[in-house]
Design an enzyme around this catalytic site. Structure first.
Site, short mmCIF file in Angstrom:
data_model
loop_
_atom_site.label_atom_id
_atom_site.label_comp_id
_atom_site.label_asym_id
_atom_site.label_seq_id
_atom_site.Cartn_x
_atom_site.Cartn_y
_atom_site.Cartn_z
N CYS A 111 0.74 -1.14 -0.21
CA CYS A 111 0.44 -0.08 0.01
C CYS A 111 1.41 1.15 0.12
O CYS A 111 0.38 2.88 -0.54
CB CYS A 111 -1.36 -0.45 1.09
SG CYS A 111 -2.02 -1.33 1.16
N HIS B 260 -3.13 7.04 2.82
CA HIS B 260 -4.06 5.68 2.48
C HIS B 260 -5.38 5.48 2.99
O HIS B 260 -6.19 6.01 4.18
CB HIS B 260 -3.26 4.71 2.77
CG HIS B 260 -3.29 3.49 3.16
ND1 HIS B 260 -4.05 2.65 1.15
CD2 HIS B 260 -3.58 1.98 2.98
CE1 HIS B 260 -3.80 1.88 1.24
NE2 HIS B 260 -3.56 0.88 2.50
N ASN C 231 -10.00 -0.17 -0.76
CA ASN C 231 -9.50 0.27 -0.64
C ASN C 231 -8.07 -0.46 -1.65
O ASN C 231 -8.41 -1.32 -2.42
CB ASN C 231 -8.23 -1.21 0.32
CG ASN C 231 -6.78 -0.50 1.23
OD1 ASN C 231 -6.24 -0.11 -0.08
ND2 ASN C 231 -6.44 -1.24 1.98
#
Ligand code: ACO
Length: 317
Positions: free
Chosen positions: A113, A244, A274
């Site tokens: 990520c 994020h 996500n």
């Protein structure tokens, strides 16, 4: 002194949208559970045959157009992804071939990520050193291809998409600082096999959600403080936190710890899920194009992901 600044942003989301109600028909879950635990309402899913580089190309061209450059101007490509089209050539090279900017260095960073943030940090250094003048920084993912669709605890979280920024030299920052970290002791809490370690037979995302959640909140709080301290500013000096987009609860808990009102936090997780390395540049571009983020504003970007790896940075847009 040369600094790097963001000359333009771009993003791309696949056409197909998978809502929580769609997921209800596929597995034992509910719209209510997903919203309450994650904030997610829908996510985009790549079409059959659509790849990470396909999406990255769309995002890259949009960022170049916004910056007023053409593909031939690009002299550096840093590409964050954990879902590459191939083992090799890397996604940066595949993208370079599409854009036609022959000779420019092009590589991928696989830090899950935080892949975009790592790529941004590297590109920033090259622009500052005078070795790159038009750096394309990408975060792009096709997570739907590595999600275990029979595992309801992780399948509901992820989505596909791509985001991009173009960096150019400037007399003033731009990017003030970036901060990269990793702690491999957490490798078993969030991983995906499929590499050359044949003992790791699981080729889909494996995640211990509760543990990831706790470490993510604590670590992101520290990462933000590190960035603020390095630049001698208070949280109140920020115009926007661009976090994020993993889970709305992680974002809210992080903001609460810092005393930052949610009105100053960009959230797109509701719409995108996500998207791993694509999440920060997607959120950034969405907020720029909607007029929320404006030129001259001070942004703090952060990401956290498998490894664990995490990263943050302070940017004047
Ligand atoms: N629908 C309905 N019920 C579910 C679902 C689902 N999709 N998934 C799990 N459940 C059930 C569980 O089986 C459990 O039931 P039980 O109590 O009968 O055993 C119950 O819901 C609670 O499960 P928990 O795992 O304790 O739920 P939690 O509140 O921790 O939420 C979640 C799970 C959303 C995964 C959370 O832990 C989380 O967001 N963690 C962070 C993970 C993450 O974001 N990872 C992405 C990569 S890292 C990063 O980007 C930060």
């Amino acid at each position: 002194m040369i600094y790097a600044r963001i000359a333009g942003t771009g993003s791309y989301l696949p056409e197909k949208v998978l809502t929580n109600l769609d997921l209800e028909k596929m597995m034992d879950t509910s719209d209510q559970w997903i919203r309450e635990r994650t904030g997610i309402e829908r996510r985009h899913i790549a079409a059959d045959g659509e790849t990470t580089v396909d999406m990255a190309e769309r995002a890259a061209r949009a960022a170049l157009e916004a910056a007023g450059y053409g593909p031939q101007d690009v002299d550096f490509i840093a590409f964050g992804t954990t879902t590459p089209d191939m083992v090799f050539p890397n996604c940066g090279v595949l993208l370079q071939a599409r854009l036609g900017c022959r000779g420019a260095p092009a590589f991928s960073v696989e830090t899950a990520c935080s892949g975009f943030m790592y790529a941004l940090s590297i590109a920033d250094k090259f622009v500052r050193a005078g070795e790159a003048k038009r750096a394309l920084v990408i975060g792009a993912e096709t997570l739907s291809r590595i999600v275990d669709w029979s595992d309801r605890s992780s399948a509901v979280l992820f989505g596909d998409g791509a985001g991009a920024v173009v960096l150019e030299p400037a007399d003033a920052p731009g990017i003030f600082s970036t901060h990269l970290h990793a702690d491999g002791r957490y490798k078993d809490l969030l991983y995906c096999g499929g590499g050359t370690d044949l003992s790791k037979t699981r080729r889909t995302i494996a995640m211990s959600g509760n543990e990831v959640f706790k470490v993510a909140v604590g670590t992101l709080g520290k990462a933000i403080k590190e960035t603020l301290e390095a630049n001698r500013i208070e949280c109140s000096g920020l115009d926007w936190l661009v976090p994020h987009q993993a889970n709305l609860r992680i974002i809210q808990a992080t903001a609460r710890r810092l005393g930052l009102p949610m009105e100053r936090v960009i959230t797109t997780v509701q719409e995108h899920g996500n998207t791993s390395a694509a999440s920060v540049p997607l959120a950034l571009d969405t907020a720029v194009r909607s007029g929320r983020i404006r030129r001259g504003q001070l942004l703090l970007l952060e990401a956290f992901g498998g490894g664990f790896t995490w990263a943050s940075g302070l940017v004047r847009y």
